[in-house]
Design a protein around this motif. Structure first.
Motif, PDB file in Angstrom:
ATOM      1  N   VAL A 169     -48.132  49.336  25.335  1.00 42.74           N
ATOM      2  CA  VAL A 169     -47.559  48.039  24.938  1.00 42.74           C
ATOM      3  C   VAL A 169     -48.116  47.613  23.581  1.00 42.74           C
ATOM      4  O   VAL A 169     -47.381  47.132  22.708  1.00 42.74           O
ATOM      5  N   ALA A 170     -49.424  47.790  23.392  1.00 36.77           N
ATOM      6  CA  ALA A 170     -50.036  47.417  22.117  1.00 36.77           C
ATOM      7  C   ALA A 170     -49.476  48.256  20.973  1.00 36.77           C
ATOM      8  O   ALA A 170     -49.187  47.726  19.888  1.00 36.77           O
ATOM      9  N   TYR A 171     -49.297  49.544  21.200  1.00 37.73           N
ATOM     10  CA  TYR A 171     -48.741  50.414  20.149  1.00 37.73           C
ATOM     11  C   TYR A 171     -47.289  50.038  19.833  1.00 37.73           C
ATOM     12  O   TYR A 171     -46.878  50.067  18.670  1.00 37.73           O
ATOM     13  N   VAL A 172     -46.537  49.697  20.859  1.00 33.48           N
ATOM     14  CA  VAL A 172     -45.143  49.293  20.632  1.00 33.48           C
ATOM     15  C   VAL A 172     -45.086  48.019  19.797  1.00 33.48           C
ATOM     16  O   VAL A 172     -44.288  47.906  18.857  1.00 33.48           O
ATOM     17  N   LEU A 173     -45.936  47.051  20.119  1.00 34.62           N
ATOM     18  CA  LEU A 173     -45.961  45.809  19.348  1.00 34.62           C
ATOM     19  C   LEU A 173     -46.398  46.062  17.904  1.00 34.62           C
ATOM     20  O   LEU A 173     -45.866  45.449  16.971  1.00 34.62           O
ATOM     21  N   LEU A 174     -47.356  46.967  17.722  1.00 36.44           N
ATOM     22  CA  LEU A 174     -47.782  47.296  16.366  1.00 36.44           C
ATOM     23  C   LEU A 174     -46.642  47.941  15.580  1.00 36.44           C
ATOM     24  O   LEU A 174     -46.390  47.584  14.414  1.00 36.44           O
ATOM     25  N   ALA A 175     -45.923  48.866  16.214  1.00 41.18           N
ATOM     26  CA  ALA A 175     -44.795  49.514  15.540  1.00 41.18           C
ATOM     27  C   ALA A 175     -43.698  48.500  15.214  1.00 41.18           C
ATOM     28  O   ALA A 175     -43.125  48.521  14.113  1.00 41.18           O
ATOM     29  N   MET A 176     -43.418  47.603  16.143  1.00 43.15           N
ATOM     30  CA  MET A 176     -42.397  46.576  15.900  1.00 43.15           C
ATOM     31  C   MET A 176     -42.806  45.664  14.749  1.00 43.15           C
ATOM     32  O   MET A 176     -41.969  45.281  13.914  1.00 43.15           O
ATOM     33  N   SER A 177     -44.087  45.328  14.675  1.00 46.05           N
ATOM     34  CA  SER A 177     -44.556  44.474  13.590  1.00 46.05           C
ATOM     35  C   SER A 177     -44.425  45.170  12.237  1.00 46.05           C
ATOM     36  O   SER A 177     -43.957  44.571  11.256  1.00 46.05           O
ATOM     37  N   LEU A 178     -44.824  46.446  12.167  1.00 46.63           N
ATOM     38  CA  LEU A 178     -44.743  47.185  10.910  1.00 46.63           C
ATOM     39  C   LEU A 178     -43.296  47.332  10.449  1.00 46.63           C
ATOM     40  O   LEU A 178     -42.976  47.117   9.264  1.00 46.63           O
ATOM     41  N   VAL A 179     -42.414  47.693  11.375  1.00 48.46           N
ATOM     42  CA  VAL A 179     -40.995  47.849  11.023  1.00 48.46           C
ATOM     43  C   VAL A 179     -40.400  46.517  10.593  1.00 48.46           C
ATOM     44  O   VAL A 179     -39.651  46.428   9.612  1.00 48.46           O
ATOM     45  N   SER A 180     -40.754  45.462  11.324  1.00 43.87           N
ATOM     46  CA  SER A 180     -40.234  44.137  11.009  1.00 43.87           C
ATOM     47  C   SER A 180     -40.647  43.696   9.610  1.00 43.87           C
ATOM     48  O   SER A 180     -39.805  43.253   8.813  1.00 43.87           O
ATOM     49  N   TRP A 181     -41.929  43.834   9.278  1.00 40.46           N
ATOM     50  CA  TRP A 181     -42.387  43.402   7.969  1.00 40.46           C
ATOM     51  C   TRP A 181     -41.845  44.286   6.852  1.00 40.46           C
ATOM     52  O   TRP A 181     -41.616  43.805   5.729  1.00 40.46           O
ATOM     53  N   TYR A 182     -41.608  45.559   7.142  1.00 39.13           N
ATOM     54  CA  TYR A 182     -40.990  46.415   6.128  1.00 39.13           C
ATOM     55  C   TYR A 182     -39.600  45.892   5.769  1.00 39.13           C
ATOM     56  O   TYR A 182     -39.259  45.752   4.586  1.00 39.13           O
ATOM     57  N   PHE A 183     -38.798  45.599   6.799  1.00 33.51           N
ATOM     58  CA  PHE A 183     -37.447  45.108   6.539  1.00 33.51           C
ATOM     59  C   PHE A 183     -37.465  43.696   5.966  1.00 33.51           C
ATOM     60  O   PHE A 183     -36.611  43.351   5.139  1.00 33.51           O
ATOM     61  N   ILE A 184     -38.418  42.870   6.381  1.00 37.33           N
ATOM     62  CA  ILE A 184     -38.497  41.522   5.827  1.00 37.33           C
ATOM     63  C   ILE A 184     -38.760  41.580   4.322  1.00 37.33           C
ATOM     64  O   ILE A 184     -38.078  40.910   3.529  1.00 37.33           O
ATOM     65  N   LEU A 185     -39.733  42.376   3.918  1.00 41.31           N
ATOM     66  CA  LEU A 185     -40.056  42.463   2.495  1.00 41.31           C
ATOM     67  C   LEU A 185     -38.937  43.132   1.702  1.00 41.31           C
ATOM     68  O   LEU A 185     -38.586  42.691   0.597  1.00 41.31           O
ATOM     69  N   ALA A 186     -38.357  44.209   2.271  1.00 41.17           N
ATOM     70  CA  ALA A 186     -37.286  44.910   1.561  1.00 41.17           C
ATOM     71  C   ALA A 186     -36.051  44.025   1.419  1.00 41.17           C
ATOM     72  O   ALA A 186     -35.438  43.960   0.333  1.00 41.17           O
ATOM     73  N   LYS A 187     -35.683  43.337   2.499  1.00 41.98           N
ATOM     74  CA  LYS A 187     -34.499  42.477   2.439  1.00 41.98           C
ATOM     75  C   LYS A 187     -34.747  41.249   1.562  1.00 41.98           C
ATOM     76  O   LYS A 187     -33.817  40.764   0.904  1.00 41.98           O
ATOM     77  N   ALA A 188     -35.973  40.734   1.559  1.00 40.62           N
ATOM     78  CA  ALA A 188     -36.270  39.583   0.703  1.00 40.62           C
ATOM     79  C   ALA A 188     -36.107  39.964  -0.766  1.00 40.62           C
ATOM     80  O   ALA A 188     -35.535  39.207  -1.563  1.00 40.62           O
ATOM     81  N   TYR A 189     -36.599  41.144  -1.139  1.00 47.31           N
ATOM     82  CA  TYR A 189     -36.455  41.600  -2.518  1.00 47.31           C
ATOM     83  C   TYR A 189     -34.988  41.840  -2.864  1.00 47.31           C
ATOM     84  O   TYR A 189     -34.511  41.443  -3.945  1.00 47.31           O
ATOM     85  N   ALA A 190     -34.257  42.470  -1.937  1.00 47.27           N
ATOM     86  CA  ALA A 190     -32.833  42.727  -2.190  1.00 47.27           C
ATOM     87  C   ALA A 190     -32.050  41.421  -2.285  1.00 47.27           C
ATOM     88  O   ALA A 190     -31.165  41.279  -3.142  1.00 47.27           O
ATOM     89  N   SER A 191     -32.352  40.457  -1.427  1.00 47.95           N
ATOM     90  CA  SER A 191     -31.647  39.171  -1.460  1.00 47.95           C
ATOM     91  C   SER A 191     -31.921  38.427  -2.761  1.00 47.95           C
ATOM     92  O   SER A 191     -31.024  37.790  -3.323  1.00 47.95           O
ATOM     93  N   TRP A 192     -33.166  38.520  -3.227  1.00 52.32           N
ATOM     94  CA  TRP A 192     -33.490  37.881  -4.503  1.00 52.32           C
ATOM     95  C   TRP A 192     -32.686  38.513  -5.636  1.00 52.32           C
ATOM     96  O   TRP A 192     -32.166  37.808  -6.519  1.00 52.32           O
ATOM     97  N   ARG A 193     -32.545  39.825  -5.629  1.00 54.15           N
ATOM     98  CA  ARG A 193     -31.761  40.510  -6.649  1.00 54.15           C
ATOM     99  C   ARG A 193     -30.282  40.161  -6.550  1.00 54.15           C
ATOM    100  O   ARG A 193     -29.596  40.004  -7.568  1.00 54.15           O
ATOM    101  N   VAL A 194     -29.778  40.019  -5.321  1.00 56.11           N
ATOM    102  CA  VAL A 194     -28.374  39.649  -5.142  1.00 56.11           C
ATOM    103  C   VAL A 194     -28.110  38.265  -5.695  1.00 56.11           C
ATOM    104  O   VAL A 194     -27.136  38.037  -6.424  1.00 56.11           O
ATOM    105  N   ARG A 195     -28.984  37.303  -5.364  1.00 58.31           N
ATOM    106  CA  ARG A 195     -28.757  35.941  -5.827  1.00 58.31           C
ATOM    107  C   ARG A 195     -28.942  35.841  -7.341  1.00 58.31           C
ATOM    108  O   ARG A 195     -28.275  35.048  -8.000  1.00 58.31           O
TER     109      ARG A 195
END
Length: 229
Positions: free
Chosen positions: A25-51
């Protein structure tokens, strides 16, 4: 905490006393957190470029020719959200009639088809990763809750096996198990907030994209004219 007193509420103790499922369970939560923050940062940068590239639509209409307008979008739309529509419009002006199924359609219908396809591709680019963020935000608390329930089950099993009920023997393991619920919430909350924020940016961008497609369709189909860049 005074020196010599044992800390009954620590993640380290939970990890030491946990079994394979608790660790999973701990490893799954860690993986979910890493994937989530990767997409958050990537999408935030892409959204800034789009706007940042959105004002280039006005530069497109201020250009003297279609070729100049496409060039202006190429320079100012790095995420290529608005640019595909302009390229398809330029291609419709330059493409001669061909013996294809699309070529048998009227000019207005051909323009509608290619612009609709360009909007679809741009929409897919804008919405990529959002389903994953929504899934993480919805499931992370339940994954953490699973770890908590499993930890409490082990704590109660240990008390039952001991034969005596002592509050200090229960409070420590139960408190440690509750850590997993907190971690699950810490994973889910940023994912949910980011998902809502990106959805708002996408709604604004798609509205502008639809307006651009409407104006471009009118430019390409209104009147009996031939434009050459």
């Amino acid at each position: 905490m005074e020196p010599g007193l044992e800390n009954h509420f620590s993640l380290a103790r939970y990890w030491e006393q946990g079994d394979a499922l608790s660790h999973a369970v701990a490893y799954v939560l860690l993986a979910m957190s890493l994937v989530s923050w990767y997409f958050i940062l990537a999408k935030a940068y892409a959204s800034w470029r789009v706007r940042r590239g959105a004002p280039a639509v006005e530069a497109f209409w201020s250009a003297p020719t279609m070729g100049d307008g496409v060039a202006a979008l190429e320079a100012a739309d790095p995420e290529q959200v608005y640019l595909p529509l302009a390229r398809q419009g330029a291609a419709q002006l330059a493409a001669p009639g061909r013996a294809t199924l699309a070529g048998e359609m009227g000019h207005a219908e051909q323009v509608t088809r290619v612009l609709r396809a360009a909007i679809h591709r741009s929409t897919m680019r804008l919405e990529s990763g959002l389903t994953l963020l929504a899934s993480i935000g919805a499931t992370a608390p339940f994954v953490g809750l699973l770890g908590t329930v499993w930890g409490i089950y082990h704590a109660l099993s240990a008390v039952s096996a001991g034969g005596t009920v002592q509050i200090d023997k229960i409070a420590g393991p139960v408190g440690e198990a509750l850590i997993m619920t907190g971690i699950g919430l810490m994973v889910a909350i940023p994912a949910v907030l980011a998902y809502n924020g990106f959805n708002r940016v996408n709604r604004l961008t798609l509205a502008e994209l639809d307006a651009f497609a409407h104006d471009l369709h009118a430019y390409l189909t209104t009147g009996d004219r031939v434009r050459k860049d």
